[in-house]
Design an enzyme around this catalytic site. Structure first.
Site, PDB file in Angstrom:
ATOM      1  N   GLY A 260      41.857  30.598  33.579  1.00  0.00           N
ATOM      2  CA  GLY A 260      42.496  31.831  34.006  1.00  0.00           C
ATOM      3  C   GLY A 260      41.514  32.794  34.609  1.00  0.00           C
ATOM      4  N   LEU A 261      42.067  33.696  35.379  1.00  0.00           N
ATOM      5  CA  LEU A 261      41.242  34.705  36.026  1.00  0.00           C
ATOM      6  C   LEU A 261      41.680  36.069  35.516  1.00  0.00           C
ATOM      7  CD1 LEU A 261      41.335  33.392  39.643  1.00  0.00           C
ATOM      8  CD2 LEU A 261      39.678  32.895  37.865  1.00  0.00           C
TER       9      LEU A 261
ATOM     10  N   VAL B  18      42.710  39.854  30.358  1.00  0.00           N
ATOM     11  CA  VAL B  18      43.039  41.151  29.766  1.00  0.00           C
ATOM     12  C   VAL B  18      43.011  40.975  28.261  1.00  0.00           C
ATOM     13  CG1 VAL B  18      44.745  42.967  29.589  1.00  0.00           C
ATOM     14  CG2 VAL B  18      44.491  41.673  31.684  1.00  0.00           C
ATOM     15  N   GLU B  19      42.280  41.823  27.581  1.00  0.00           N
ATOM     16  CA  GLU B  19      42.151  41.640  26.141  1.00  0.00           C
ATOM     17  C   GLU B  19      42.517  42.927  25.411  1.00  0.00           C
ATOM     18  OE1 GLU B  19      38.195  39.214  26.153  1.00  0.00           O
ATOM     19  OE2 GLU B  19      38.568  40.576  27.791  1.00  0.00           O
TER      20      GLU B  19
ATOM     21  N   ALA C 136      42.154  45.001  21.543  1.00  0.00           N
ATOM     22  CA  ALA C 136      41.521  45.065  20.224  1.00  0.00           C
ATOM     23  C   ALA C 136      42.169  46.192  19.445  1.00  0.00           C
ATOM     24  CB  ALA C 136      40.030  45.301  20.355  1.00  0.00           C
TER      25      ALA C 136
ATOM     26  N   ARG D 213      40.234  52.934  22.551  1.00  0.00           N
ATOM     27  CA  ARG D 213      40.846  54.204  22.185  1.00  0.00           C
ATOM     28  C   ARG D 213      39.714  55.212  22.016  1.00  0.00           C
ATOM     29  NH1 ARG D 213      45.683  52.774  23.814  1.00  0.00           N
ATOM     30  NH2 ARG D 213      46.544  51.031  22.643  1.00  0.00           N
TER      31      ARG D 213
ATOM     32  N   ASP E 166      32.491  28.978  69.894  1.00  0.00           N
ATOM     33  CA  ASP E 166      32.509  30.210  69.098  1.00  0.00           C
ATOM     34  C   ASP E 166      33.561  30.144  67.995  1.00  0.00           C
ATOM     35  OD1 ASP E 166      34.688  30.221  70.716  1.00  0.00           O
ATOM     36  OD2 ASP E 166      34.516  32.301  71.347  1.00  0.00           O
TER      37      ASP E 166
END
Length: 1066
Positions: free
Chosen positions: A801-802, A805-806, A808, A820, A929
């Protein structure tokens, strides 16, 4: 059968100039009679009568004198001509002198074949009255009773029948001579004297030159104005006239190098001659027609054998030079341009639609050169694989228009430029990016105050219009933004909010550490902590207006994936725990913060280079620029007591850093903490189609997960889900089965809630792709019952995966990303919380991930204070920890910048380009070119080059921008010869950019010489390094593909070992 020499002796030519008369317009005209008499049969006479004036004789005298001078070098033997005078030209002596000089001139030409066979003499007698022997009873003058009656006949009676018959007398040697002159650029007799064949008399023989003196009398007689075999009667000449017209067309097509059409016209003419000669009564005439018929047939067969189209059994073979000769029906008249309607402009070409068939094409115009060069042969490829097809071409007086196939996929660089580490000013066509001199950082916390929900309703309704294709410009660093020219314009950007002051002209610091130092040095202004209304929650009461605003914009289309996902958002207010949510108003300080460079603040997680192409989730959330949504916080309401929030704002000013260096890996935009959590979504880029496809699969599990228990809701989900994750699919729709869509679920972003409370709503995003590089990108939206949300790399290395998002939120979490930050008042770094107020700011960051998150240490830099007694609060660490934060951000940026396009995709693209270039080289075309602007995609994601051809009337040119950016070989534009090896250099330059993510000129600004070692990252395989090193050789003779084996050396390179070349050729 009599020979030409004997027949020439039998013919006598006589010219008379008589009856000078005054024309009604005031000038004098003379009657000119030309007779051809057979010595053996004096009754066999042919006669042509024309009326000419003095200027016509003068012109003929000059032309014949020039021909005579070139042949014999004795101009004194040529008869003189009377000089022109103005006064006295109507005197009888002057008229008589002119008549006599004209008669002497014509009679002199009757004794020299080069003169009486000339085109000038043919044009002189064109339009005259033709009389046969049966009509020549009595004096010839009996045909013109009066001058006035004769002139209309002269104008209406054509000389076409005589010229048509003469066109049948051109022998095969003269045709071969004409063709050889065109092929070898040698001066034929026609061009030696500056004469040109017209369409009316193109079949006539050329003027005799020095070489013609050695020709036999038979060959010269064959081009006579009056042939030895005299014409049949008028009633029997129809087939000869028709056949003559076809032969003229055949010669014209040969001159235009359209040999297939010429052969067709030759065969049609032969058919007419064979059919008409059956009823011919004269044996001499019949023999002449049969002889010419055989010669024309031989010519047609020779053209077919040399330039004919391939047989049906040869279709599977690679295209060769035969395909460069287009079908003659591909050429269309200039009037056909009226049938096309212009739909738009794409770079330098037009997107048009044929109003007759409603088909879409690309119309490309080539300006004709002022210098016509016979050295350049016209080559029009039509069977080149992986190149757009030519439907037809239109030649006008000034331009050549090509009607080409429309490559619906657009440019390849439009999709992959997101993953190339190039700054905006380095893209192929990019506008200037200005920098601000001063930026501000704003910190804003929620505060208690009444608030209406009008702004929230408008924002919620605007979410429906935000479902556009994702932009591809904003990326990991500003250097990866690309604004190259697009083949597929027309997609509108998302509408900007009225209060959005964000601008794309943002400045970047060189390091997060520098930003941290500046942030610590600045003094927080106490006056900036302005109270501002934020949110209103009243016990169990529900703000029905705010709730109804959610489904208001969802009823339009309940089948789309975006609508299905929004349907679950209606469950954010369950019956057992309803909470009213309203929206804040935009304050002046928030508007002023729009130009802060901090609003780009993010960390993008990009794993190894073996990952397939996809858009990282972090960029989906934070790459767009419009006003962010303010966070909504809902607290567990055990006693149903109303909650209120306070909002405070702190402001920090700092000087913006200098402009980043081009291609700098550590240059990252500065983002405010306020904008970090909820980035805006209105600044979508125009004309950027997304290859991501939203798959509606597995949404049933979403409904079940959302319905399992009471669900909390935060505005984070609104801003992210509605405006980031849901996009419309683009043209590259990938057909994947349900099984292929199954992958490891990835956790989501959890709202700020009690960990012991009910499960929270979450979104999961999947990023994976098939192993087949042709299926480029896949993205899916899903839901899980987990309290967290993140994008996790799949355990399968093929589907990593790219943009992870985590979240905590608990002590046993193994993830890091949701921060936070408690911003204490009065500068005290301590936890502050009460049952009535909570002052927090939420910052969402994307951090790096490994494949196995279960093995990771908990690395949350800001975690929920587990020691706090039952209170929902967050702790802000000291200055030292903040310093470490930004050091860690710099390190993670360096790791994220190592992402590159997987070699599997590049390998497929490179193989398709090799096949196309090899086919062009076989046609005799060298691109010289080749650059990213020439690389397109079809509707299935395969490579298609722009159309390459060569025209004798169009001057060859080379893109100067491609030369500057080192896409062209060093020998292009120099004095050395430009060979096919030029294109292999261009291929190497393109592959270098695909593999390294940077242009060749960026890595080697001083150029490449014989001893240059290419700088490539470690992630590039040894096979790819070897291929690029051999393609980018300064000496064209040492370049891969320039050897004896040619393209086979490239195909046999280890980099292309997995490629099935036979499949690509199909």
């Amino acid at each position: 059968m009599t020979s030409y020499r004997e027949r020439s002796a039998d013919l006598a030519r006589f010219y008379t100039v008589t009856e000078p008369q005054r024309h009604p317009r005031g000038y004098t005209v003379y009657k000119v009679t030309a007779r051809v008499v057979s010595r053996r049969n004096p009754e066999d006479v042919q006669e042509i009568i024309v009326w000419k004036r003095y200027s016509d004789f003068k012109k003929l005298h000059k032309e014949l004198w020039q021909i005579h001078k070139n042949l014999f070098r004795h101009s004194e033997l040529f008869p003189p001509f009377a000089k022109g005078i103005v006064f006295g030209r109507f005197d009888e002596t002057v008229i008589e002198e002119r008549r006599q000089c004209a008669e002497d001139l014509l009679q002199f030409s009757a004794n020299i074949p080069a003169l009486y066979n000339s085109k000038q003499l043919e044009d002189f007698f064109k339009g005259g009255i033709i009389n046969d022997s049966s009509e020549l009873i009595g004096p010839a003058e009996a045909h013109s009773d009066s001058l006035i009656d004769t002139f209309p006949e002269c104008s209406t009676e054509g000389f076409s029948s005589d010229s048509d018959l003469v066109s049948l007398t051109v022998d095969v040697d003269s045709l071969a001579e004409l063709d050889d002159g065109m092929a070898s650029n040698q001066n034929s007799p026609i061009r030696t004297f500056g004469l040109n064949l017209s369409s009316d008399s193109s079949a006539l023989g050329a003027v005799a030159s020095d070489s013609e003196q050695s020709k036999t009398e038979e060959e010269r007689e064959s081009r006579s104005l009056f042939p030895g075999s005299l014409k049949p009667k008028l009633g029997k000449r129809d087939y000869l006239e028709k056949a003559g017209e076809l032969i003229k067309l055949a010669l014209k097509k040969e001159e235009e190098d359209d040999y297939e059409a010429a052969s067709d016209f030759y065969r049609k003419g032969v058919d007419l001659l064979l059919e008409g000669v059956q009823g011919e009564s004269s044996p001499t005439r019949r023999e002449a027609v049969k002889r010419r018929t055989a010669e024309y047939l031989m010519r047609a067969e020779s053209i077919s054998s040399l330039y004919g189209k391939p047989q049906l059994d040869d279709v599977s073979q690679p295209p060769g030079s035969l395909s460069s000769r287009p079908l003659w029906n591909l050429r269309s008249p200039a009037e056909e341009l009226k049938a096309f309607r212009v739909l738009g402009v794409i770079d330098k070409v037009l997107l048009v639609m044929d109003t007759r068939t409603e088909q879409t094409f690309i119309l490309k115009g080539l300006r004709k050169s002022s210098e016509y060069s016979r050295n350049r042969k016209t080559i029009i490829p039509r069977c080149v694989p992986n190149m757009v097809c030519l439907h037809k071409y239109i030649i006008s007086e000034e331009s050549v228009f090509l009607v080409l196939q429309h490559a619906e996929g657009g440019k390849l660089w439009s999709y992959i430029s997101k993953f190339l580490n190039r700054s905006p000013e380095e893209s192929f066509d990019i506008k200037e990016v200005k920098k601000p001199t001063l930026a501000k950082v704003h910190l804003q916390q929620p505060t208690s105050s009444p608030q209406d929900s009008s702004s929230f309703e408008s924002r919620g309704s605007d979410g429906g219009s935000m479902l556009k294709a994702l932009p591809l410009k904003s990326s990991l660093t500003p250097s990866s933004q690309d604004d190259s020219n697009q083949e597929d314009d027309g997609q509108d950007s998302s509408p900007k909010w009225p209060d959005s002051g964000s601008s794309s002209e943002e400045e970047c610091t060189t390091s997060y550490l520098t930003l941290c130092n500046e942030y610590g040095q600045e003094k927080i202004e106490p006056g900036s902590l302005n109270e501002e209304p934020f949110m209103k929650t009243e016990g169990n009461g529900v703000d029905t207006k705010a709730i109804k605003s959610f489904p208001a914009h969802l009823a339009a289309d309940s089948d789309s994936p975006s609508t299905q996902l929004r349907a679950h958002e209606l469950k954010f207010f369950p019956n057992d725990d309803p909470e009213a949510v309203s929206s804040p108003r935009t304050s002046d300080s928030l508007s002023r913060s729009k130009n802060s460079p901090m609003e780009f603040f993010r960390i993008d997680s990009k794993d190894s280079a073996s990952e397939l192409l996809g858009l990282d989730f972090g960029e989906k959330l934070y790459s767009l620029k419009s006003e962010p949504l303010k966070p909504f916080f809902t607290l567990p309401d055990g006693d149903s007591a109303s909650r209120s929030f306070n909002t405070s704002e702190s402001k920090v000013e700092f000087k913006a850093q200098d402009t980043i260096s081009r291609g700098s890996d550590d240059s990252v935009p500065v983002i405010s903490f306020k904008d970090a959590a909820f980035d805006d979504v209105s600044g979508t880029d125009e004309g950027r189609p997304d290859l991501l496809v939203n798959l509606p699969g597995e949404l049933e599990s979403t409904r079940e997960a959302a319905a399992m228990g009471p669900t909390k809701f935060t505005q984070t989900n609104i801003g992210i889900i509605e405006n980031k994750l849901l996009e419309a699919p683009d043209v590259l729709c990938l057909r994947l089965s349900t099984e292929q869509c199954q992958a490891h679920e990835e956790k989501g972003i959890e709202e700020l809630s009690d960990p012991s409370g009910p499960k929270s709503y979450s979104i999961t995003e999947k990023h994976y792709a098939q192993e087949d590089p042709r299926m480029l990108f896949v993205a899916a939206v899903d839901h899980s019952s987990s309290g967290d949300m993140s994008l996790l790399p799949s355990s399968d290395p093929k589907f990593q995966g790219l943009g992870v998002v985590e979240s905590a939120v608990t002590a046993n979490n193994t993830e890091e990303s949701l921060f936070r930050i408690c911003s204490p008042l009065s500068g005290a770094n301590e936890y502050i919380a009460s049952t009535d107020t909570l002052k927090t700011e939420e910052v969402l960051l994307f951090t790096d991930q490994t494949d196995d998150l279960a093995k990771e240490e908990p690395t949350s830099l800001f975690q929920r204070d587990s020691e706090t007694k039952g209170e929902s609060g967050l702790v802000l660490e000291g200055d030292k920890e903040i310093h470490q934060i930004f050091e860690d951000l710099d390190k993670k940026l360096a790791l994220a910048s190592r992402f590159y396009i997987p070699e599997g995709c590049i390998q497929r693209w490179a193989a398709e380009m090799v096949v196309a270039l090899d086919a062009l080289h076989r046609e005799g075309i060298v691109c010289r070119d080749l650059n990213p602007n020439n690389i397109l995609l079809n509707d299935r994601g395969h490579i298609q080059l722009t159309y390459f051809s060569r025209w004798s009337e169009v001057e060859d040119s080379c893109d100067s921008d491609a030369i500057e950016r080192m896409y062209c070989a060093p020998e292009v534009g120099a004095i050395t010869e430009e060979t096919e090896a030029c294109d292999w250099w261009s291929l190497g330059a393109v592959l270098f950019e695909l593999l390294t993510g940077k242009t060749l000129v960026e890595c080697h600004p001083a150029g490449i010489n014989t001893h240059t070692t290419l700088n490539m990252p470690e992630c590039v395989s040894e096979e790819a390094r070897s291929l690029i090193q051999q393609l980018l050789q300064f000496n064209p003779l040492e370049r891969l593909g320039a050897g004896v084996a040619g393209v086979e050396d490239i195909k046999s390179h280890p980099f292309f070992t997995p490629v099935d070349w036979a499949e690509l050729m199909r």
